[in-house]
Design a protein around this motif. Structure first.
Motif, PDB file in Angstrom:
ATOM      1  N   ASP A   1       0.749  -1.151   0.126  1.00 36.80           N
ATOM      2  CA  ASP A   1      -0.086  -0.047  -0.088  1.00 36.80           C
ATOM      3  C   ASP A   1       0.939   1.398  -0.135  1.00 36.80           C
ATOM      4  O   ASP A   1       1.711   1.461   1.191  1.00 36.80           O
ATOM      5  CB  ASP A   1      -0.779   0.037   1.212  1.00 36.80           C
ATOM      6  CG  ASP A   1      -1.903   1.040   1.367  1.00 36.80           C
ATOM      7  OD1 ASP A   1      -1.640   2.243   0.442  1.00 36.80           O
ATOM      8  OD2 ASP A   1      -2.785   1.042   2.140  1.00 36.80           O
TER       9      ASP A   1
ATOM     10  N   THR B   1       0.126   4.109   0.163  1.00 38.62           N
ATOM     11  CA  THR B   1      -0.268   5.190   0.649  1.00 38.62           C
ATOM     12  C   THR B   1      -0.321   5.209   2.173  1.00 38.62           C
ATOM     13  O   THR B   1      -0.624   6.126   2.950  1.00 38.62           O
ATOM     14  CB  THR B   1      -1.715   5.446   0.488  1.00 38.62           C
ATOM     15  OG1 THR B   1      -2.414   4.310   0.955  1.00 38.62           O
ATOM     16  CG2 THR B   1      -2.208   5.919  -0.929  1.00 38.62           C
ATOM     17  N   GLU B   2       0.524   4.321   2.717  1.00 38.43           N
ATOM     18  CA  GLU B   2       0.564   3.941   3.905  1.00 38.43           C
ATOM     19  C   GLU B   2       1.485   4.843   4.847  1.00 38.43           C
ATOM     20  O   GLU B   2       0.993   5.533   5.783  1.00 38.43           O
ATOM     21  CB  GLU B   2       1.226   2.750   4.313  1.00 38.43           C
ATOM     22  CG  GLU B   2       1.037   1.854   5.607  1.00 38.43           C
ATOM     23  CD  GLU B   2       1.200   0.364   5.488  1.00 38.43           C
ATOM     24  OE1 GLU B   2       1.485   0.052   4.587  1.00 38.43           O
ATOM     25  OE2 GLU B   2       1.277  -0.294   6.804  1.00 38.43           O
TER      26      GLU B   2
ATOM     27  N   ASP C   1      -0.179   8.239   6.767  1.00 41.03           N
ATOM     28  CA  ASP C   1      -0.713   8.299   8.273  1.00 41.03           C
ATOM     29  C   ASP C   1       0.309   9.132   8.981  1.00 41.03           C
ATOM     30  O   ASP C   1      -0.002   9.707   9.857  1.00 41.03           O
ATOM     31  CB  ASP C   1      -0.526   6.756   8.462  1.00 41.03           C
ATOM     32  CG  ASP C   1      -1.754   5.991   8.043  1.00 41.03           C
ATOM     33  OD1 ASP C   1      -2.517   6.565   7.100  1.00 41.03           O
ATOM     34  OD2 ASP C   1      -1.890   4.868   8.339  1.00 41.03           O
TER      35      ASP C   1
ATOM     36  N   ARG D   1      -8.031   4.806   4.431  1.00 41.38           N
ATOM     37  CA  ARG D   1      -6.772   5.543   4.397  1.00 41.38           C
ATOM     38  C   ARG D   1      -7.185   7.185   4.838  1.00 41.38           C
ATOM     39  O   ARG D   1      -6.324   7.685   5.610  1.00 41.38           O
ATOM     40  CB  ARG D   1      -6.186   5.446   3.080  1.00 41.38           C
ATOM     41  CG  ARG D   1      -4.779   6.251   2.963  1.00 41.38           C
ATOM     42  CD  ARG D   1      -3.568   5.800   3.711  1.00 41.38           C
ATOM     43  NE  ARG D   1      -3.419   4.500   3.594  1.00 41.38           N
ATOM     44  CZ  ARG D   1      -3.162   3.407   4.417  1.00 41.38           C
ATOM     45  NH1 ARG D   1      -2.888   3.758   5.591  1.00 41.38           N
ATOM     46  NH2 ARG D   1      -2.851   2.350   4.131  1.00 41.38           N
TER      47      ARG D   1
END
Lengths: 889, 383
Positions: free
Chosen positions: B141, B143-144, B147, B183
């Motif tokens: 992923d 886009t992790e 966070d 997300r």
């Protein structure tokens, strides 16, 4: 259809109207010679139906040279129950009228009606053509065409098929054939006719698709390669960056330096060890020198001892040699005495020996002299005998050759005598007593016989003289020869001093005996005195001389003296000589030994002097004042040298161990290894940089071509091409299927339709060939004919039969078609113009039965120029010539 | 109050293999026109930035001309364009982007996020967290990291990503380029602009797929839009409006014909088609000869009316009636053949409607036969 009346006018040779009426329903026979007009009538019937009345291509109908003629045909006929009258005029008066029942048709209407009625067609323009003739074209057999069946059947096929369909009660497809043709042509635009391989459009579509597929594959391969290159580019860049950060070659350089330092330390150790080794070599040399020096001192000491011993030995040797010399001198005196005694004994022995020898020699000479005296006496006796014998021999000497000649001459004379007696004149006489008669002067008396060889006179007293001349030359010649021979014989006898041949023989024997005896005596003498008597006498003289000489010397020697050494018997000479030689040798040996002993004493003397001198010299050197000091010094130096050696060796060993511990070779390798690794690492780094640059350039270039976009366009085209190929392929398969189905159906149908025709064919065929079978093909044409043969059955295509048989089959099948057409309600009329002319009488008979049978159902018009051949058809022949009547032509 | 235009999946360079070339070319051209439309809308709606969530290009190796033409379409909007690469145009070591930069085709107001990172647009009141694809496919992923990304307070946090939201779409299970389902919440994003799904679709209150601005397939999933996104302030819920951008309407029609009136109904549908329609017609069932003729006529008319009509009649069976056969003069054995083919075309048909080749061939043969017979009849009638 039934033709009833036929009328022609202004048509070829029928310039005047010519009519045949009352034509029968069944068989009609028209006969006439060639040129009578049979064929013209047939032509007229055909023209009436087939040719358009407006046609300008019927010039052949015009009578020769008549430009104004209007050839006209008029026909009355029935179709079913309808009566028709057709009147058709050509050329000058183009007209066509058809009347049936109450109807009347003119011109083309009439013609159209006719065509549909009979089942044929008209041409759009021009003369009629066989392919338009339809049913009549099949049933109206032109001259010489009966065997041709294929084309007429084809031209009538539609009518036949319709007729067959009606008879079977089944309908063929009206569009069937056209559709099949269409499907086939469509199929052939995509597939090859035979094998059904793709062709034309379909092949093009397949090729286009394959080509595009290949192009696409190629560009896909390029894209894949490009993507790989992109990945490689990324990984190279990553590696390069990581390496630029880590700089692996620097640590390698550090390792290299470390190894170099270790190597330098190790090399210093080596250098020190090398110095030690050199020093050790010098120490070794020094030790060796001092050792040599000390050894030399020792050697001199030992030499002096040896010299002292040498002097003593020389003294000893001198004494010994002097003693030997003295002994030798005494020995020499004894030997001399012995020698002189031996010489005296030898002298004595020699004189004794000489005396004995002389006495022996004198006695020998004496006995020889006596022998020689005796021998000489015998020799002289023999010599005298030889002289006597030789004298005897000489006295009786005669040559053996002369004796032989005498012998031969005697024999020749005897022979001549015989021959003369043979030849001689023989005179026999018997004289009376008392008559004196004389023959050549010799008196004859009594009786007797005489041989006369020479002229002879016989005188008989009182009577006279008779001269007898023996006849011939022979006698005279023989007489001459004998006289010659005799003279020679007598001469030889005289010379040999013999009276006759016997005397000569005896003398020769006596001579040989005397000579033999003389030779024997000579041999005896030779054995007694081989060298002659003179030699014996000379030897005798010599023996006398020897005897005297020996006697003289003996007496000169006088008497033998007394023995020298009385106790000994006089020694034999040989022994005395041996003793003398031994004594001399002994004396000589002793003398030699004495000389040697003198020499030895002199040498010993000299050696003794030399030994004394050497001993003195050496002793002087050993007694030199600094000698001891030098020797002591040398000993000290030697000890020092040895200590140094030991120290150096220990040092070298320890350094070597140290060096081995550092492993200088390994260190060298390490230095090289680290250095090279560092270089390689740097090089690889640069190389990668170059690769990255190169790859970047390549990728830029490739990216600029936009081949993924090209691929997309290509994929679109391939999709379209594939679609088209699939469509065409499906279409081709569908057409294939369709064609297959349609053709199968039609074939099946045709097979079923053929059945009624087969029935009719079989009907007629049985009349011609019992038990034969004729196959009918899909095209309704006769195919294989099978009939009984001598063995089993034989089959063959009708087209391969003989001309006559083909003709028969042609007529036969046409009649079958006619039956079929009739059954379908079509009008039938059979016309045979001079048909079956090639049939033999047997076949013709059978064909007549066929025709006769057909004529029960159909009207048959038979034109022939052989009326006799058809006389048995049960109908009257109508002569064209007679019916034609008077003709202008 | 920042305002964005969210779009994605332009797929420039795409070709349409299922169409004839000229129709395909027009459809490809329409994709460029859609970009021009986007530029115009951005200007009209005075947006602060255009967010392009990947797959700008359909392939890496596209021609320079195509690249230049794409960037030329952007001229209609002078504000910032934010672009991230998607799976079709991933930021590889050598990519369509490096090529575009090399040839100098990228205008200064276009911001290419070729590496993951935060882009500062404080002038516009936001920061962008970009998760570009740097490989063709990834199973992590991307886009992790959102966070934990720190951004200045007071600025909107706008995420840009390309991939499949986990657990959302049936076919995205185990698919490549996954994106965590929540997300936006976990990364405290004000809005997460997604690309990859070609239909316009809301994932949650802050997460949307804009879909492609110009349809490129017959799937009926709402393509042909861009999203106007208004966000009052950081933390406020976005207000999303769909703006139509598509030119062509792609529609798939499917029908199973049984009776004659079915054909009439279909003909009515086809008659209502518009010029901007791109139609796919998939027919099954069976028709008689006369109905088939009417159907073909209706299809012919529709083909003329719309951009493109592709009709697949391969599953449709021709069932000539007795009247048909009589009308075709198919007497004698022709009638038999027609009957045989009619039966053969139904042989071995699967429940799902697929037919073995032999049946297809038989159907085609029947069609051919009918056509030939019709032609024959028309020719016969003509004189």
């Amino acid at each position: 259809m039934r033709l009833q009346r036929l009328k022609v006018e202004q048509l070829r040779q029928f310039r005047k109207p010519f009519e045949i009426d009352g034509i029968a329903p069944g068989l009609n026979l028209f006969v006439g010679p060639n040129e009578a007009g049979k064929s013209t009538l047939v032509r007229a019937i055909r023209a009436a139906f087939f040719e358009r009345h407006r046609s300008s291509t019927v010039e052949d109908l015009r009578p020769w040279g008549d430009s104004t003629a209007a050839p006209t045909v008029e026909l009355d006929f029935m179709v079913g129950d309808t009566a028709y009258r057709l009147r058709k005029s050509f050329l000058q008066r183009k007209r066509c009228e058809l009347r049936h029942g109450a109807h009347s048709l003119d011109g083309e209407d009439a013609e159209r009606h006719l065509a549909s009625l009979l089942g044929f067609a008209f041409p759009e323009r021009g003369a009629s053509r066989p392919e338009l003739w339809g049913i009549p074209g099949l049933l109206w057999i032109e001259q010489g065409q009966a065997q041709e069946i294929r084309d007429p059947v084809r031209h009538a096929a539609d009518h036949l098929r319709t007729a067959l369909e009606s008879s079977v009660g089944e309908v063929a497809s009206t569009q069937g054939d056209a559709l099949i043709a269409k499907v086939r042509s469509e199929r052939e635009r995509l597939l090859t006719p035979g094998t059904g391989r793709p062709t034309a459009e379909l092949k093009k579509a397949i090729d286009a698709r394959d080509e595009l597929q290949a192009e696409l594959d190629e560009i896909d391969a390029r894209i894949a390669a490009w993507r790989q290159q992109v990945d490689r580019f990324a990984s190279l860049k990553g590696e390069h960056a990581a390496e630029a950060e880590a700089k692996p070659w620097e640590s390698l350089h550090a390792q290299q330096r470390q190894a170099e330092q270790a190597l330098a330390a190790s090399e210093a150790l080596v250098r020190q060890r090398d110095a030690d080794t050199a020093a050790l070599l010098q120490a070794d040399e020094r030790v060796r020198l001092f050792e040599q020096q000390l050894a030399a001192f020792e050697e001199e000491r030992r030499a002096l001892q040896q010299r002292e011993a040498g002097v003593a030995e020389a003294v000893q040797r001198l004494d010994t040699s002097a003693a030997i010399e003295a002994r030798r001198l005494s020995e020499q005196a004894a030997a001399d005495d012995a020698y002189r005694a031996a010489a005296d004994a030898l002298d004595h022995a020699r004189q004794h020996d000489l005396r004995q020898e002389l006495a022996l020699r004198a006695s020998e000479s004496r006995s020889r002299i006596e022998e020689l005296d005796a021998l000489l006496a015998r020799c002289e006796g023999e010599q005298v005998r030889i002289g006597q014998l030789r004298q005897q021999a000489a006295a009786s000497a005669i040559e053996a050759a002369d004796v032989d000649r005498l012998r031969a001459q005697g024999k020749a004379l005897d022979a001549l005598q015989v021959r003369r007696q043979v030849v001689a004149t023989r005179i026999r006489f018997d004289l009376a007593d008392g008559v004196p008669a004389m023959l050549d002067g010799a008196a004859l008396a009594g009786s007797g016989e005489r041989l006369i060889t020479t002229p002879t006179t016989i005188d008989i007293q009182g009577v006279g003289r008779f001269e007898i001349l023996p006849g011939g030359d022979t006698l005279a010649a023989l007489a001459r020869e004998e006289a010659d021979q005799r003279a020679a014989h007598d001469d030889l006898l005289l010379r040999c001093a013999v009276p006759d041949v016997a005397g000569a023989e005896a003398r020769l024997a006596a001579h040989r005996q005397a000579k033999q005896d003389a030779d024997l005596a000579a041999a005896t003498l030779a054995s007694l005195a081989p060298k002659g008597i003179d030699a014996l006498q000379a030897e005798l003289a010599a023996q006398h001389a020897r005897h005297e000489a020996a006697q003289g010397r003996l007496s000169a020697l006088g008497a033998e003296g007394p023995p020298v050494q009385p106790p000994w018997a006089p020694a034999p000479l040989a022994e005395a000589e041996a003793q003398h030689a031994a004594a001399k040798l002994h004396a000589d040996t002793i003398a030699g030994q004495l000389a040697e002993a003198k020499q030895a004493r002199l040498v010993a003397h000299e050696q003794h002097a030399a030994a004394l001198r050497e001993h003195e010299g050496l002793r002087v050197r050993l007694d030199a004042p600094d000698r001891h000091a030098r020797q002591a010094e040398a000993g000290r130096q030697l000890l020092a040298g040895r200590a140094e050696q030991a120290a150096l060796r220990a040092s070298i060993a320890s350094r070597t161990a140290a060096i081995d511990g550092t492993q200088p070779e390994m260190l060298k390798q390490s230095v090289e290894r680290f250095q090279r690794s560092a270089e390689l690492a740097q090089h690889a780094h640069q190389e990668r940089q170059a690769q990255i640059t190169l790859l970047a350039g390549k990728l830029e270039e490739a990216g600029a071509q936009g081949f993924e976009e090209t691929r997309a366009v290509l994929a679109v085209r391939l999709e379209a091409a594939t679609r088209r190929q699939r469509e065409l392929d499906l279409r081709a398969k569908a057409l294939d299927l369709l064609l297959g189905r349609l053709e199968a159906k039609r074939q099946d149908l045709t097979r079923r339709l053929r059945a009624p025709l087969q029935v009719r064919i079989d009907h007629y065929l049985r009349l011609l060939f019992p038990k034969a079978a004729l196959e009918i093909g899909d095209d309704l044409l006769p195919g294989l004919l099978t009939r009984p043969a001598t063995q089993g059955q034989e089959s063959g295509a009708v087209s391969e039969l003989s001309h006559g048989a083909r003709e028969q089959m042609g007529v036969l099948t046409r009649l079958a078609y006619a039956d079929l057409l009739q059954a379908a309600g079509r009008p039938t009329l059979v016309i045979l113009d001079d048909a079956l002319v090639h049939s033999d009488s047997d076949r013709l008979d059978r064909m007549k039965r066929v025709l006769f049978d057909a004529a029960q159902r159909h009207q048959v018009l038979l034109f022939t120029c052989h009326p006799a051949a058809w006389r048995d058809m049960g109908v009257a022949a109508r002569s064209i010539a007679r019916e034609q009547g008077p003709d202008a032509g | 109050m920042p305002r964005f235009l969210h779009t994605a999946d332009w797929q420039i360079g795409r070709q349409y293999s299922q169409f004839p070339q000229d129709d395909g070319a027009l459809l490809a051209e329409a994709r460029l026109e859609a970009v021009a439309t986007l530029a115009r809308l951005a200007t009209e709606h005075a947006v602060d930035a255009v967010l392009v969530a990947g797959d700008v290009f359909d392939a890496q190796a596209v021609s320079e001309r195509t690249i230049r033409r794409l960037f030329a379409q952007l001229a209609g909007y002078a504000g910032p364009w934010l672009m991230i690469p998607g799976n079709h145009d991933a930021a590889l070591a050598e990519s369509v982007w490096t090529c575009a930069r090399r040839i100098g085709a990228v205008p200064p107001n276009v911001h290419l996020a070729l590496e993951p990172g935060v882009l500062d647009f404080s002038a516009q009141g936001f920061v962008a967290l970009a998760a570009p694809l740097t490989q063709r496919h990834t199973y992590a992923d991307l886009t992790e990291w959102f966070d934990g990304a720190q951004t200045p307070p007071g600025l909107l946090r706008i995420g840009l990503a390309h991939g499949c939201v986990q657990g959302l779409l049936a076919e995205s299970i185990d698919s490549a380029n996954p994106i965590g389902a929540d997300r936006a919440r976990r990364a405290r994003l004000d809005y997460l602009a997604l690309g990859d799904w070609h239909g316009c679709r809301q994932v949650d209150e802050r997460t949307w797929y804009s879909g492609t601005p110009e349809a490129d397939r017959f799937r009926d999933n709402d393509p042909g839009f861009a999203l106007r996104v208004d966000i009052e302030a950081p933390g406020a819920l976005p207000v999303v409006a769909r703006l139509a951008t598509g030119r062509y309407r792609w529609r798939a029609l499917a029908a199973t014909l049984a009776v004659a009136s079915d054909v009439d109904q279909l003909a009515g549908q086809l008659g209502a088609a518009q010029p901007a329609d791109v139609l796919s017609l998939q027919l099954a069932g069976q028709v008689d000869l006369q109905s088939l003729a009417r159907l073909r006529a209706a299809i012919g008319r529709a083909e003329a009316a719309v951009r493109h009509l592709q009709a697949d009649l391969s599953s449709l069976q021709l069932m000539p009636t007795a009247e048909d056969i009589a009308a075709l003069d198919a007497d004698g054995y022709l009638g038999d053949v027609i009957a045989e083919l009619r039966d053969a075309q139904s042989q071995g048909v699967q429940p799902d409607g697929t037919r073995p080749e032999a049946a297809c061939v038989a159907a085609e043969a029947l069609n051919l036969l009918a056509t030939l017979l019709l032609e024959g009849r028309e020719q016969a009638a003509a004189p």
